[in-house]
Design an enzyme around this catalytic site. Structure first.
Site, PDB file in Angstrom:
ATOM      1  N   ASP A 530       0.839  -1.190   0.000  1.00  0.00           N
ATOM      2  CA  ASP A 530       0.000   0.000   0.000  1.00  0.00           C
ATOM      3  C   ASP A 530       0.878   1.245   0.000  1.00  0.00           C
ATOM      4  O   ASP A 530       1.920   1.279   0.642  1.00  0.00           O
ATOM      5  CB  ASP A 530      -0.903  -0.001   1.247  1.00  0.00           C
ATOM      6  N   HIS A 533       4.708   4.163  -3.377  1.00  0.00           N
ATOM      7  CA  HIS A 533       5.593   5.250  -3.819  1.00  0.00           C
ATOM      8  C   HIS A 533       6.039   6.145  -2.669  1.00  0.00           C
ATOM      9  O   HIS A 533       6.990   6.901  -2.816  1.00  0.00           O
ATOM     10  CB  HIS A 533       4.882   6.096  -4.883  1.00  0.00           C
ATOM     11  N   ASP A 631      -9.946   1.855  -4.643  1.00  0.00           N
ATOM     12  CA  ASP A 631      -9.941   3.166  -3.992  1.00  0.00           C
ATOM     13  C   ASP A 631     -10.154   4.289  -5.000  1.00  0.00           C
ATOM     14  O   ASP A 631      -9.783   5.428  -4.762  1.00  0.00           O
ATOM     15  CB  ASP A 631      -8.650   3.382  -3.180  1.00  0.00           C
TER      16      ASP A 631
END
Length: 1536
Positions: A530, A533, A631
Site C-alpha cells: 500500500d 511510492h 480506492d
C-alpha cells in the site's frame, strides 16, 4: 535440467560506465542469465559481483559474491567468455562490475518472477492467467460467513482474492489505518469466539486447494492509526518534535490553524465575512485576510530561522578587542558569512560562525573607532540576512494560504468533493497535521509546551501524500518544507512512521513491522504494497526480504503514482515487484483503452520466432490490469452502467494479469468507500432474485458475462495466445485479437464500449463490417448488457447492493448462424491463401461484446503444420502444431544438414554471399525492395542481416515484411538463384523451393515469420557446414574467429569467368567445370576478391598485393590449403621482369607496376611451407609460365613449365641484377592520370645496404598508391605517396625471404644458395647468406631515427621531427618523406623481427600507438604532419592540392589492415620484455580488437571496411568489407 537448445538463455552485455538501475530486466525461473563484455570492457580484468545467492544459501541483500568466468572455447577469449546465473529463486537481485581500481564501473538489477501454485495438485498459475478481485475485509463480517461471501469471486471466475488489511482498525475505521499490525481484527470473531491468524490461514489454504484460488493482502508500512497503543508507548516511531525538531515551526502553524477553526466555528469571524458555513468565493477571500492579518503575524514563524543580531555583534566585538584571528583551517582563507542553523529550531536560535565573521569583516586597525566601524558592517549584514529569512517565510506563507484555501474549496464547495458543511470540531477548516493528545488550552499555553520534551515527543506528524512530489524523497525529513507550506494532503487518522536509516535508528519499529510482515507472508500467497511510492525504499526492501525468507515465491503487487516509468522501474527493481496495478478507468475513451490493452503485454500477431539464446531486452513492468481499483471513483458515475461489460471484456483480452474490485460486476453505482463503508457484501445464491440486497447470483449485474470473460482470459494465457492485435473499428468499437503462434488459433473479441450514457449520447447505428482472416470455428461468447424490470436502484442499509435494472444476456459456444449479434456475409478469398470471413453487425448495441474463435482455413492450417514439422529438425520449439505430410516431396526426405554437407566452400560462397557485381557476372543481381533499398548480398546473408534487426524488435512494418506479405517475388528469388545451378547447390535450392511451396499457401500475415524461420534454419546449417570444412583453429575458435573466418567464404569464390590464369595440368586437386560461357571444359579455381563491393568482379577482382596480404589469414589459417596453393601457383605463372602483377587481369591484362607484390607472394610461399603439413612440397610444383621471357606474348598453358623454386630464384636473381623497364602500352590506354615518366619501373638491390629500392617521384610502387587526378588542384599525374627509395616493409619482406631461402638451402629444399649477376661486363656470384647478413647489419643503421645530434648514421638531422621511430623509407627522392611517421615499419617487425632491437622496437611501437592508432584502423600519416588530413572524399574536386579527388587517400585516413601488423608486432616485442609487459599488451590488444568484433557483428556486410575516416568515422568511399582487413585481424587472434 532442460536440454541446452530448449533452455531459455538471455545475454546481458556490459558496457563501461553503463548504469542500468532504472532499466527493468524481467526473467523467469529456469532461465539462464549470461553476462558478457561489451567492446569497451574487453581486454580488461572485469570482476562481476551479484547478491544472487549460491544454491542452498539464503539471500542477503548486502552480501555480494564474485562470479567465475566460463570459457566456451577453452581459451580466455573476451568476445566469448561469460559468467552466468541459473535463476531458480524469485526476487530482486543486484549485479555490478568493475575492473582494476574501479570496483563499480556499472550495474543494475534483475527481477525474477515468482512461480505460483494452486489447487490440490499444486499446478502452476502463470502470472498472465491471474484474475483478481478485491474485497474490503471489514465488509466480510464474521469469518464463518466469509466462504459464502467469497464464493461470489469463485462463481464469477476469479482465481485470486485481494483482501484489504485484516488487522485491528484504527478509530477512523479506514481499511488502511491500522491500530495493531499484529492482531487479527476482533470483528471477524462472533461473540464468545476468538479467531486467530491460523484460522484465516486455514481458510486461505482451503480456497487454494478446493477453489483453485490464491489470496493476497495489503501490507501498510508508511503509517499506523493515530490511536495505536504502541505508538503512544514508542513515540520515537513517529516524526515528533523531539526527534524531528525541524517540524516545530510547522507544528506552531498547525496549532494556530486549529484554534482558527474553533474561532470560525464559534462565529467569531462572521463580522469579517467568514461564517462557519463556507459556500462562496467571498468567504475564501476572508480566509486569506484572516491568515495574513491575524494568524501569520501572531505566530512569527520567521523567528525560528533568524539570529539575535545584538548578541552576535557583541560577541564579535569582544573577539576583535581580544585580537582573535580566524581559524584558517575552518575558513580556508575564504571570505563569506556563515550562519549556523539551530538544530533545536528555537526562536532566534541561529548563531553566527565567528571564524567566518572574523575572516570576512576585518577592521582597518585595532583602534576602537575601526572596531566599531567593523561591528557596524556586521550588524548591517546580519539585519539583511534576517530580512531575507522573513522574505523566505513570506513565500512559505503564500503557498500555505493557497493550499489551505484549495483544501477548503475541495472539502466544502466542490461538486466532486465531500461537501462537509459548516466548520466544526468534527469537520475542521483543514485536517490537522499533528496529533495533540492533551486537553484544550490556549495557543499561548500550547506554545509553552515546546520546551517540555516529555510532551512534545507525543506531537506526531500525520501521513498523507504530496501532489507532484519526488517519490524517492521522504517529505517528513529535514530539507523538506511540506508540513510548513501545508502541501500535504493529510490523512488525519494516521501517523507517519519514522524508520531512520536502519534498525539501529528505531529498533522497536523495525522489529514490530518485520513480525507483521512475517505473519502476512506465512498465511498469504502474496502482498500488495500500500502507498508504495511513499514507502522508504530501504524499508520496503528489508521487509520484503523478510517476507521472501518465509515464502520464497511471494507474489508482490503495487500501485505506483510516480508519473514516470523510469522511477516506476526503480521501485520494481529494488523491491522485486511482480505486477504493477494499472487501471482501465484511466482511459478517457475507447481508443486510449485499446492502447493500454496493447501496451500491457503480448507481442504483435505474426511476430518472429525468437531464438532461445538472445539478448536480454529491457521490459515494462508486468501489469495487473484492472477495470477499476478499490480506492477509485466508480466507473458508472464517470461513464455509464452499459460500459462495465465491454470495458471488462477489453481488460480480459489483455495479455497480462487482470482483475476488478467487488461491486463492479454487481453494477454498484457509487464508490465503496474504504473509510466510510460499513455494510456487508451479499452472499452467493445461484437463484438470488435481482432485487435481493443480501444475495447475488448469476443474473446479478454482469456476473454471468464476467464468468465467461475470466474463463476466456485464463484459457488464452494458459494455452499460449501470446500475440495481441488491437483494432479501433470505429469511435466506440474496439476489436482485440489474441493469437497463438504455434497452433495459429485466434480469439477475436469485438467490444462496443459505452463511455457515454446512451440516454444522453447518440451512438452511431452503422458499424462497419469486419473481415476476419481464417475460418470462424465458433462464437465463444456473445453478451449484451440489457435492461430488465426489476425496479430501480435503492441503496440497501445492510448490504452493498448494485443496480438491479441491468443484467447480461449471454450465449456461449454457439455457431455464427445462432448469433443474434452478427451475421455472416460470406467468405471471400484475397489471393491463393487469404481466406476472409465477412461479418456484419446487426445487434452490437452499446454495452455488448462478441468473441470468435478463429482457425486458419483447413488447407492453410495443414500447410503450417507441415512447415512446422520440417522445421523441427532445427529446433524442438516447432513441435507444437506440427503435422507430417503424407505426400512427401522427395527432396524433403533428407535432412538439410545432409544436403549441406555436400557443398564446397566455393558453393557456400554462392549460397551465403555474392554482392551485386559478382551476381551480375552470372546474369543476376541483388534483390531490391521497392521504395527501400537493395540487399547487400544475393545470398542468404543479404536477408539475414536485415531480418536480424527486424526479428529483435518484431518490426513487422519493415519494407521487407511488407514485400513478403504482398507477393512471392522475394521467396522465389531466394530459391530460383540456386535451382538454376547444378549439383549440390541445386539441391539446396530445391529444398528451399519445396519449403516455400508450403509457405506461399499460408495467410500472408504469417509469411514473414515463417520465411525468417526457414531462412535462419538454412543459414545456421550453412554456417555449421562451412566451419566443418575449415581448420581446427576455426572449428574450436571463438565467435569472433568464426565471424572472421566467414570472411574467407565471403571473399573466396569462383565467378562466371575464371579470374586466375590456368594451372599446370600435372597438378592434382585442380577443380574443373564446363564453362557457362563457352561450353568448354575449364579450370574453376577459387580466387580472392580484394574487397566488396568495388573489387569483386571482372578484371578488378584480383590484385597481387591484396591477394597475398590476405592469403595467410583467409586461406592458410582457415585450412584452405589446396586453394591457397592454386592461387600461389597461378600468380607464379604470371611472373615477368621478376615481378608479380599488381592488377592480375587474368594474367593477360596484368600490370607490373608495383614493387611489393612479389615480396608478399614470397612471404606467402614461406607461410605456406611453414603452416601446411608437408608444405615444402609446393616448391616442386610445376608452374605453367605465361611470360617465360619479359618480351614474349602470353603463352598457352603447358608450353613452358618449371618448378616453383625456379620461379622464386628468377624473382630474386632479377632483383639482384636490377629491374628496369617501361610498362607495355604506356600512356592513357592503361592509365589516364599518370605522367610519362611514371610508366618507367625500376627495382634493384642497393649493393651498399642490401635494401631493395626503386621507383621514382612520378610513380607509386607500394600499397600507398594514390595517383593525383585533379586538374583543378594541379595534382593530376603526381603520386601522393611515391615512397621511392627503399620502402621499410619491402626491406622487411625481402629480409624474411632471403633468410628463408638460406634456411631452405641448408635443409636441401631449395637448390640455389645465391645468384649470378652481370656487373660492369663481368659475371658475379652473390650469396644469399651474405645478403641476409648485410641486411641484418645495415637495417637499424639506415632506418632508426634516434634524434641524437651526434648519431653518425643520421645524414639529415635537420629533417628529424619525431625521434624514437623507424623511417618509412630510405633514400627517397624527397628526403622529408623518409622521416614521416607511418605504420609500415610494423610490417617489417612481424615478418623480420630479427632486424629490430627490442628496446627500440618498443619505443617506436609506443609512438605509433600514441599517434597512429585509431578506433578501427591506423592513421596512414602522423597527425602532426603538415599534409595530414583524416577525411577521404574521392568526389571532392577543388583547388586544394593535398585533398582534391581524394589525394589524401594514404595521408591520414585510418586503414584497417596495418592494425593487424601493429598488434602482432606489439605482442611479439612485449613477450620479449617479459610476462608483465606481455599481459599488459594482451589486454590492450583485446581492447582494440573488441571494436572490430562489434563492427563485424553489426555490419550488414559481415565484414571489416577498407578504411575509416579520422577517429573511426564511417567513410562512404571505402569498401564495406575488405579481404586484407579481415585477414590481418584474424592473424592477430591466431597469434593470441
Amino acid at each position: 535440467m532442460l536440454p541446452q537448445h530448449l533452455k531459455q538463455i538471455r545475454v546481458l552485455m556490459f558496457n563501461e560506465k553503463e548504469n542500468l538501475e532504472r532499466t527493468l530486466f524481467r526473467l523467469e525461473q529456469g532461465f539462464e542469465l549470461q553476462f558478457r563484455l561489451g567492446p569497451s570492457l574487453q581486454g580488461k580484468r572485469v570482476m562481476v559481483h551479484t547478491n544472487y545467492p549460491l544454491e542452498g544459501q539464503q539471500f542477503k541483500r548486502n552480501l555480494f559474491r564474485v562470479l567465475a568466468w566460463s570459457y566456451p572455447t577453452g581459451r580466455e577469449d573476451d568476445s566469448d567468455k561469460f559468467c552466468s546465473l541459473d535463476l531458480k529463486i524469485a526476487g530482486s537481485y543486484q549485479y555490478y562490475f568493475g575492473y582494476g581500481a574501479t570496483e563499480r564501473s556499472g550495474g543494475g538489477y534483475i527481477v525474477v518472477d515468482p512461480v505460483l501454485h494452486v489447487g490440490a495438485d499444486d499446478h502452476v498459475l502463470p502470472l498472465d492467467c491471474i484474475t483478481i478481485q478485491t474485497y474490503l475485509s471489514k465488509c466480510l463480517g464474521h469469518l464463518d460467513d466469509w466462504a459464502d461471501r467469497l464464493r461470489v469471486a469463485k462463481e464469477s471466475g476469479y482465481n485470486m482474492i485481494h483482501f484489504t488489511p485484516l488487522q485491528t482498525l484504527g478509530e477512523s475505521r479506514s481499511c488502511y489505518s491500522l491500530a495493531d499490525q499484529l492482531s487479527l481484527n476482533p470483528e471477524f470473531s462472533p461473540a464468545g469466539q476468538g479467531y486467530s491468524w491460523e484460522d484465516v490461514g486455514a481458510l486461505v489454504e482451503k480456497l487454494k486447494n478446493e477453489w483453485n484460488m490464491l489470496c493476497i493482502t495489503d501490507v501498510v508500512y508508511n503509517h499506523t492509526a493515530s490511536n495505536s497503543v504502541w505508538i503512544k508507548e514508542h513515540p520515537e516511531c513517529g516524526y515528533n518534535l523531539v526527534n524531528s525538531p525541524h517540524l516545530r515551526p510547522a507544528w506552531v502553524l498547525d496549532r494556530a490553524i486549529s484554534h482558527l477553526t474553533t474561532r470560525i466555528a464559534e462565529g467569531r469571524y462572521a463580522a469579517k465575512g467568514l461564517p462557519a458555513d463556507i459556500t462562496k468565493e467571498s468567504h475564501l477571500t476572508a480566509i486569506r485576510s484572516v491568515l495574513w492579518e491575524d494568524l501569520f503575524p501572531e505566530i512569527k514563524l520567521w523567528e525560528f530561522f533568524q539570529i539575535k543580531v545584538d548578541l552576535a555583534v557583541e560577541q564579535f566585538r569582544t573577539l576583535l578587542l581580544n585580537g582573535t584571528k580566524p581559524d584558517q583551517s575552518k575558513t580556508g582563507g575564504k571570505k563569506g558569512l556563515k550562519i549556523i542553523q539551530d538544530l533545536s529550531y528555537r526562536r532566534y536560535g541561529n548563531t553566527l560562525d565567528m571564524d567566518s565573521a572574523l575572516e570576512t569583516f576585518v577592521p582597518h586597525s585595532s583602534t576602537p573607532q575601526h572596531i566599531e566601524e567593523c561591528c557596524g558592517w556586521l550588524k548591517q549584514k546580519l539585519d539583511a540576512l534576517n530580512e531575507e529569512q522573513h522574505q523566505i517565510m513570506h513565500q512559505h506563507h503564500e503557498q500555505a494560504a493557497n493550499c489551505i484555501v484549495g483544501n477548503v474549496v475541495y472539502e466544502h464547495m466542490a461538486d466532486h468533493g465531500p461537501k462537509l458543511g459548516p466548520v466544526n470540531k468534527k469537520n475542521p477548516l483543514v485536517t490537522r497535521y499533528f496529533t495533540f493528545p492533551y486537553e484544550d488550552m490556549t495557543l499561548e499555553q500550547e506554545l509553552q509546551l515546546l520546551d517540555q520534551p516529555d510532551k512534545t515527543c507525543h506531537f506526531l506528524a500525520h501521513n498523507g501524500w504530496v501532489m507532484g512530489d519526488d517519490p524517492l524523497r521522504n517529505f517528513a525529513e529535514p530539507g523538506s518544507n511540506v508540513y510548513l507550506r501545508r502541501e500535504l494532503v493529510c490523512w488525519g487518522d494516521s501517523v507517519k512512521l519514522r524508520y531512520g536509516n536502519g534498525p539501529e535508528d528505531c529498533p522497536y519499529l523495525w522489529a514490530h513491522m518485520k513480525k507483521y510482515t512475517e505473519i502476512t507472508a506465512k498465511y498469504f500467497n502474496g502482498v500488495r504494497l500500500d502507498n508504495c511510492h511513499s514507502t522508504p525504499l530501504h524499508v520496503a526492501e528489508a521487509m520484503l526480504d523478510a517476507a521472501r525468507s518465509v515464502r520464497p515465491d511471494l507474489y508482490v503487487i503495487a500501485e505506483l503514482f510516480t508519473g514516470s516509468e523510469l522511477i516506476d522501474n526503480v521501485f520494481v527493481n529494488r523491491l522485486g515487484i511482480s505486477s504493477l496495478v494499472r487501471e482501465a478507468m484511466s482511459a478517457g475513451d475507447s481508443h486510449e483503452q485499446g492502447r493500454l490493452v496493447h501496451r500491457y503485454g503480448g507481442e504483435p500477431v505474426g511476430a518472429f520466432v525468437q531464438p532461445s539464446l538472445r539478448p536480454l531486452m529491457p521490459s515494462i513492468a508486468h501489469a495487473m490490469f484492472l477495470d477499476v481499483t478499490h480506492d477509485n471513483e466508480c466507473p458508472i458515475q464517470l461513464r455509464s452502467a452499459l460500459d462495465s461489460l465491454p470495458s471488462s471484456a477489453m481488460v480480459s483480452m489483455a495479455c497480462c494479469a487482470t482483475g476488478s474490485t467487488r461491486g463492479y460486476d454487481e453494477l454498484m453505482p457509487h464508490q465503496i468507500s474504504v473509510v466510510k463503508e460499513e455494510r456487508f457484501y451479499p452472499k452467493w445464491n445461484p437463484s438470488a432474485a435481482p432485487s435481493s440486497g443480501g444475495e447475488v447470483g448469476p443474473q446479478t449485474g454482469i456476473i454471468a458475462g464476467k464468468l465467461a470473460l475470466n474463463k476466456l482470459h485464463q484459457e488464452l494465457a494458459s494455452q499460449g495466445f501470446i500475440q495481441v492485435f488491437v483494432d479501433q473499428v470505429d469511435a466506440d468499437v474496439v476489436a482485440v485479437t489474441r493469437h497463438c503462434p504455434s497452433t495459429h488459433q485466434s480469439v477475436v473479441a469485438v467490444c462496443r464500449t459505452a463511455f457515454w450514457n446512451p440516454q444522453t449520447h447518440k451512438y452511431d447505428t452503422n458499424i462497419p463490417p469486419m473481415f476476419i482472416p481464417g475460418k470462424i470455428e465458433e462464437v465463444v461468447l456473445e453478451a449484451r448488457t440489457v435492461e430488465r424490470r426489476a425496479g430501480s436502484y435503492k441503496k440497501d442499509d445492510k448490504y452493498i447492493n448494485g443496480m438491479p435494472e441491468y443484467t447480461v444476456e449471454i450465449k456461449e459456444h454457439i455457431s455464427v448462424q445462432e448469433s443474434t449479434v452478427v451475421k455472416q456475409a460470406g467468405v471471400s478469398s484475397k489471393g491463393v491463401s487469404e481466406f476472409m470471413e465477412e461479418i456484419t453487425f446487426q445487434n452490437l448495441t452499446p454495452g455488448s461484446v462478441i468473441a470468435f474463435r478463429v482457425s486458419l482455413d483447413p488447407k492453410a492450417q495443414k500447410l503450417v503444420g507441415v512447415l512446422r514439422f520440417y522445421l523441427t529438425q532445427f529446433s524442438p520449439k516447432y513441435q507444437r502444431g506440427s503435422v507430417a505430410d503424407e505426400h512427401l516431396p522427395e527432396i524433403l526426405t533428407k535432412p538439410l544438414a545432409q544436403l549441406m554437407s555436400r557443398l564446397t566452400l566455393a558453393d557456400l560462397n554462392i549460397l551465403l554471399f555474392r554482392c551485386d557485381a559478382e551476381e551480375q557476372e552470372d546474369g543476376g543481381g541483388c534483390y531490391g525492395i521497392p521504395g527501400w533499398e537493395s540487399l547487400k548480398y544475393a545470398g542468404l546473408q543479404g536477408l539475414i542481416s536485415v531480418l536480424a534487426d527486424i526479428r529483435a524488435n518484431n518490426d513487422l512494418g519493415h519494407p521487407v515484411c511488407g514485400n513478403l506479405r504482398q507477393g512471392d517475388w522475394l521467396i522465389d528469388f531466394v530459391a530460383n538463384r540456386l535451382t538454376r545451378r547444378e549439383g549440390p547447390l541445386q539441391q539446396i535450392g530445391q529444398w528451399l523451393a519445396a519449403m516455400f511451396n508450403y509457405l506461399k499457401h499460408i495467410p500472408r500475415y504469417l509469411i514473414p515469420c515463417y520465411f525468417d524461420a526457414i531462412l535462419v534454419s538454412t543459414y545456421t546449417t550453412a554456417l555449421d557446414a562451412s566451419q566443418k570444412l575449415m581448420s581446427s583453429f576455426v572449428q574450436n575458435g571463438s565467435t569472433f574467429v568464426r565471424y572472421l573466418a566467414l570472411g574467407s567464404v565471403q571473399m573466396c569464390g569462383v565467378g562466371g569467368l575464371p579470374a586466375l590464369p590456368p594451372l599446370s595440368t600435372k597438378l592434382d586437386n585442380v577443380p574443373y567445370r564446363v564453362s557457362p560461357v563457352t561450353g568448354q571444359k575449364e579450370q574453376c579455381c577459387v580466387s580472392l576478391a580484394a574487397g566488396l563491393p568495388h573489387f569483386s568482379s571482372g578484371i578488378f577482382r584480383c590484385w597481387g598485393r591484396d591477394t597475398f596480404i590476405a592469403l595467410r589469414g583467409l586461406m592458410l589459417l582457415t585450412g584452405r590449403h589446396i586453394e591457397a596453393r592454386n592461387i600461389i601457383l597461378a600468380f607464379a605463372g604470371t611472373l615477368r621482369h621478376g615481378l608479380i602483377p599488381n592488377l592480375l587481369g587474368e594474367g593477360r591484362c596484368a600490370r607490373f607496376n608495383c614493387r611489393d607484390a612479389v615480396w608478399w607472394w614470397l612471404q606467402c610461399i614461406q607461410d605456406y611451407t611453414s603452416h601446411v603439413p608437408q608444405g615444402h612440397e609446393i616448391l616442386q610444383c610445376p608452374v605453367t609460365r605465361m611470360y617465360p621471357t619479359d618480351d614474349c606474348e602470353p603463352l598457352t598453358p603447358g608450353e613452358v613449365e618449371q618448378p616453383l623454386y625456379d620461379v622464386i630464384q628468377e624473382a630474386l636473381q632479377r632483383h639482384l641484377q636490377g629491374i628496369s623497364f617501361r610498362e607495355r602500352d604506356a600512356g592513357p590506354k592503361i592509365d589516364m592520370h599518370m605522367k610519362d615518366e611514371a610508366f618507367n619501373v625500376e627495382a634493384k638491390v642497393d649493393p651498399d645496404t642490401g635494401f631493395v629500392s626503386g621507383g621514382n617521384r612520378f610513380n607509386c610502387g607500394t600499397w600507398m598508391d594514390k595517383m593525383g587526378e585533379s586538374e583543378k588542384a594541379k595534382n593530376k599525374g603526381m603520386p601522393a605517396t611515391p615512397r621511392d627509395g627503399a620502402a621499410v616493409e619491402i626491406v622487411g619482406l625481402s629480409k624474411s625471404a632471403v633468410r628463408w631461402v638460406v634456411e631452405l638451402h641448408v635443409k636441401g629444399l631449395f637448390p640455389y644458395d645465391g645468384a649470378k649477376v652481370h656487373r660492369d661486363g663481368k659475371e658475379e656470384f652473390l650469396s644469399y647468406s651474405q645478403w641476409n647478413q648485410q641486411l641484418q647489419q645495415t637495417f637499424e643503421a639506415g632506418f632508426w631515427v634516434s634524434g641524437d645530434p651526434g648519431d653518425p648514421n643520421e645524414k639529415h638531422a635537420d629533417l628529424v621531427h619525431k625521434k624514437g621511430i623507424y623511417k618509412d623509407s630510405y633514400g627517397a627522392s624527397n628526403a622529408w618523406c623518409d622521416y614521416q611517421l607511418r605504420p609500415n615499419f610494423t610490417i617489417a617487425m612481424v615478418v623480420a623481427p630479427e632486424l629490430f632491437t627490442v628496446e627500440k622496437a618498443c619505443l617506436a611501437l609506443e609512438m605509433a600507438e600514441k599517434k597512429l592508432l585509431g578506433p578501427l584502423g591506423m592513421k596512414t600519416l602522423d597527425p602532426d604532419d603538415m599534409v595530414y588530413c583524416g577525411v577521404y572524399d574521392n568526389s571532392l574536386d577543388n583547388d586544394n592540392y593535398n585533398l582534391a579527388k581524394g589525394f589524401n587517400y594514404h595521408q591520414g585516413p585510418e586503414w584497417l589492415w596495418p592494425v593487424g601488423y601493429f598488434l602482432r608486432a606489439k605482442l611479439y616485442f612485449a613477450k620479449k620484455q617479459g610476462e608483465e609487459s606481455y599481459a599488459k599488451t594482451v589486454t590492450m590488444v583485446k581492447n582494440v580488437l573488441s571494436r572490430h568484433y562489434t563492427h563485424l557483428e553489426r555490419s550488414p556486410w559481415k565484414g571489416l571496411p577498407e578504411l575509416t575516416n579520422e577517429n573511426g568515422q564511417f567513410c562512404p568511399f571505402s569498401c564495406e568489407s575488405q579481404a586484407w582487413s579481415l585477414s590481418t585481424v584474424l592473424e592477430v587472434l591466431f597469434d593470441l
